[in-house]
Each structure stands twice: as C-alpha cells, then as structure tokens.
Design an enzyme around this catalytic site. Structure first.
Site, short mmCIF file in Angstrom:
data_model
loop_
_atom_site.label_atom_id
_atom_site.label_comp_id
_atom_site.label_asym_id
_atom_site.label_seq_id
_atom_site.Cartn_x
_atom_site.Cartn_y
_atom_site.Cartn_z
N GLU A 226 -23.59 -21.90 16.82
CA GLU A 226 -23.32 -22.74 17.99
C GLU A 226 -24.19 -22.34 19.17
O GLU A 226 -24.18 -21.19 19.59
CB GLU A 226 -21.84 -22.63 18.36
CG GLU A 226 -21.44 -23.40 19.59
CD GLU A 226 -19.96 -23.23 19.91
OE1 GLU A 226 -19.52 -23.77 20.93
OE2 GLU A 226 -19.25 -22.55 19.13
N LYS A 228 -25.74 -23.21 23.29
CA LYS A 228 -25.17 -23.51 24.60
C LYS A 228 -26.29 -23.60 25.63
O LYS A 228 -27.34 -22.97 25.46
CB LYS A 228 -24.18 -22.41 24.99
CG LYS A 228 -23.24 -22.76 26.13
CD LYS A 228 -22.15 -21.71 26.26
CE LYS A 228 -21.08 -22.15 27.25
NZ LYS A 228 -19.96 -21.19 27.35
#
Length: 418
Positions: A226, A228
């Site tokens: 993930e 960001k």
C-alpha cells in the site's frame, strides 16, 4: 407490517429494473457473495493490546474524538464486532492488525510475535463464521521513527524486516486454519518531514527489504502493498509512493492496495482500477472518506465511493478485488460507525450491480452520448433502496434506520458500563 411493505416495494423495483434488462434476483445473489473485511481498529481507536507504556499513535496516524464506550480489551472488541456484524446483511471478514494479538498481559515485542498470539482469534473466528485478514504494524513503537523498512540503520531495519516476516507466517497459519487465504496488507509510513536528497537510497533500501520479506513462499496468504502521498509529520517525501508500489506489484505479482484516503484530493481512486488491472492480478481496497486528506471519516455513499465500486463492476473485476474498510472515528458511536460505513459500501456496490452496463456501453460505442448521460442520470432516481431493503430482510437484519434502536439498546446494556 414493515416487512410486507418492503416486499411490495421490492416487487415494484424488480419490475422497473427488468424494463432496463436488469435481473434484481441475480444482483441479490451477487450481493451475498460480496464480503467486506471489517477493520478491528474502529472499535478501540487503533490502540491494540500490546503491553507497554502508553504512547501516541504517531507515524502518520491520528484518531479524533473521545466518544464513551471504546473497547478496552479483546473480549469487548469481539463483542462490539459481533454486534456490528449482526446489523450488516451478508457474511463478512475481519481484518486484524498485529498489535491486536492475545498477549495475555505479557510484553511481546513486534519481532517476537508468533501465531500463538493469534490462536484465540483463529478459534473465535471459526466459532463465529468469520474469515480473518491481517496487517503488519509499523507505527506507534519506540523503533518506528521516520523510517522502518527503509531505514539506513541496519539494526532498526532488521527489526522491522523480522516483524513483517513473522506477520506473513502468522497470516499463512491463519489461512491454513480457516482453509481460505489470509490477505495481509503491508503499509509503512517511511518518509521525511523536510527536504531530503537521498530519495534513491531510501527506495533501494525499501526494495531490498521487501525482497527479503517476500523471499519465502507462504501459500495460504496473499501479500498486499500500500502506497501513500504523505504522512502527518512526514510531508515532504514518502518512500513507498504509489508509483513505487505499483511498479513493485506489477513486477513481482503482488496485490496493490488502493486506500481512498491516500491520494491527492483531485485524484479519483476509482480511475486507478482500470489503469492497473491490465498489469496487476488483484486489488485490495481500504475504503474510508477523506474529507480533506486521509482523515479516515466513516464511509458514506459519496461520489468517490460510488465511482470506485462502479468502476470495479464495469471492469468485470468482481473476482479480482478484495474489499476492506479503513476508517477510525472516535467522535461518534463506534459500532454505529461500523454499520453506517459497511452498509454504505454495500449500497454503492448494489447500485453498481443494478446498472444496465451492456446497454449503456453499446450506446456509448454507437455514439449516442446524450443517451449514455441521460440514462446514467435516470438511474440515480431508480428504486435501488427497495432492493437493498429486500437484501436486509433476506439476511434477517434491521431494515432502514431501525438498526439504530439495536445500537441504542447495546449502549444501554453494554458500552455505557465501560
């Protein structure tokens, strides 16, 4: 009487959608196969159960609000999750962070955690017809700092590599126990608060750390990574950016996580679906509501969420996407937040499934642009809510706003006494 009204409304909706070529019975069956992964951290504001001195979350995380009744231990957390699940139609998974282990009052550092600390969760999940997912936890620790897996300090870096390896082993053991792969998400906050000139060095270190972590095959778990834009206190540079993780996932056959709060405010997360699926086998969603940026408000039926689910359905990717929630709001009743967020996500998926996709696609290809726009606008006012109400009835959960009575009763009997 209410159930009778729901049935009447559903029959009308069924006919209306049939006129558009949509089979609502098929859609209801698809909704039974739509499983959310509920996030355990909504019930206790991401505190977890580690035995340590009280610390701030730190490293890009913040929970606002101090509503009474937060879960204080595993028993209370499990009670709250089961209560929330009883008000959400369908069957759903539970997503655990490593900090929620059953540590039995003993200090266990994150590079020492084993499946033993999650055996009680595995047993509980079996008893309650719940499949588990997992996350490593790099925040809120004395060794978190600004850099974990991308840290040039070999000792700190190896601590977090070992932690993440152990999390993969735990995930694999969970998958074996439940007979279904456990999906493990890896997110680290690594970055710089101010100007940095060592971007390439940090990213090479992160890549090497990931390579070491993923070196061992774990057949009963799936790896998600993930990215960001930035974290709070780490605004100038993020090592694990979207470009970094998208490239890594495509090259090494990993699942890419799309967190709806992790993009620039003008970016549309739904557009990422068709952009990456030609190159990446599967996607994981972390759905929240970024009022400004990654504020993790409770998911609602906003345009961003609807667009995300519509794009998944239009892409024919229902079997290639995993659906997780990721909000933590301590300013309102936490169980109600679970219910609102989950049911809102379900409604967005339902509306997406009720779209006469083939008809609209053919109109677009035929150059009938005004009909595409007009039909999409008409669909917004179609009686989709009647179909969702029927979905609730068939799953023996409260219809409409009546679930609030159950939450109020639970507050009176349980959470108000904490």
């Amino acid at each position: 009487m209410k159930e009778e009204l729901v049935k009447k409304a559903y029959e009308v909706a069924k006919e209306r959608y049939a006129e558009l070529g949509v089979d609502t019975e098929k859609v209801l069956q698809q909704m039974q196969d739509f499983h959310l992964s509920l996030h355990c951290w909504q019930a206790d504001d991401v505190h977890g159960f580690e035995v340590k001195e009280e610390t701030e979350l730190g490293s890009g995380l913040a929970v606002t609000g101090d509503f009474p009744g937060a879960a204080r231990n595993m028993e209370e957390l499990q009670m709250d999750i089961l209560k929330a699940k009883s008000l959400i139609p369908g069957t759903h998974r539970l997503n655990l962070h490593e900090i929620y282990g059953d540590f039995k009052g003993k200090p266990v550092d994150r590079d020492e955690v084993t499946v033993e600390h999650f055996q009680s969760w595995i047993d509980w999940a079996k008893e309650n017809n719940t499949l588990l997912d997992f996350n490593s936890s790099s925040f809120g620790h004395a060794k978190s700092g600004n850099l974990t897996l991308a840290n040039p300090d070999k000792g700190i870096r190896e601590f977090w590599i070992e932690h993440t390896k152990r999390c993969r082993e735990i995930s694999n053991a969970i998958g074996e126990a439940q007979g279904d792969p456990c999906i493990m998400n890896l997110w680290v906050h690594d970055g710089c608060k101010d100007v940095s000139v060592n971007h390439m060095m940090y990213r090479n270190i992160l890549k090497n750390s990931l390579d070491e972590i993923f070196a061992k095959e774990q057949p009963m778990m799936k790896d998600c990574i993930e990215g960001k834009v930035f974290g709070m206190g780490l605004e100038s540079f993020t090592v694990g950016s979207h470009d970094f993780y998208t490239a890594y996932a495509a090259k090494y056959n990993k699942i890419l996580t799309i967190d709806t709060g992790h993009y620039h405010p003008t970016e549309v997360p739904g557009d990422k679906v068709s952009a990456v699926l030609p190159f990446i086998k599967e996607l994981m969603l972390h759905v929240s509501r970024p009022v400004r940026w990654d504020s993790d408000h409770v998911t609602i039926m906003d345009d961003t969420t609807q667009d995300l689910f519509s794009e998944i359905v239009r892409a024919g990717a229902l079997d290639r996407v995993h659906y997780g929630l990721d909000f933590f709001d301590g300013s309102i009743n936490r169980i109600a937040a679970y219910v609102i967020g989950s049911r809102s996500a379900q409604k967005c998926m339902l509306k997406a499934l009720l779209e006469p996709q083939q008809r609209i696609a053919e109109l677009e290809l035929a150059g009938e642009g005004y009909k595409v726009l007009g039909l999409l606008e008409e669909l917004k006012a179609m009686p989709w809510q009647a179909v969702y109400d029927e979905f609730c009835v068939r799953n023996n959960v409260p219809v409409g706003e009546s679930w609030m009575q159950d939450v109020d009763a639970y507050v009176a009997a349980v959470t108000s006494k904490r």
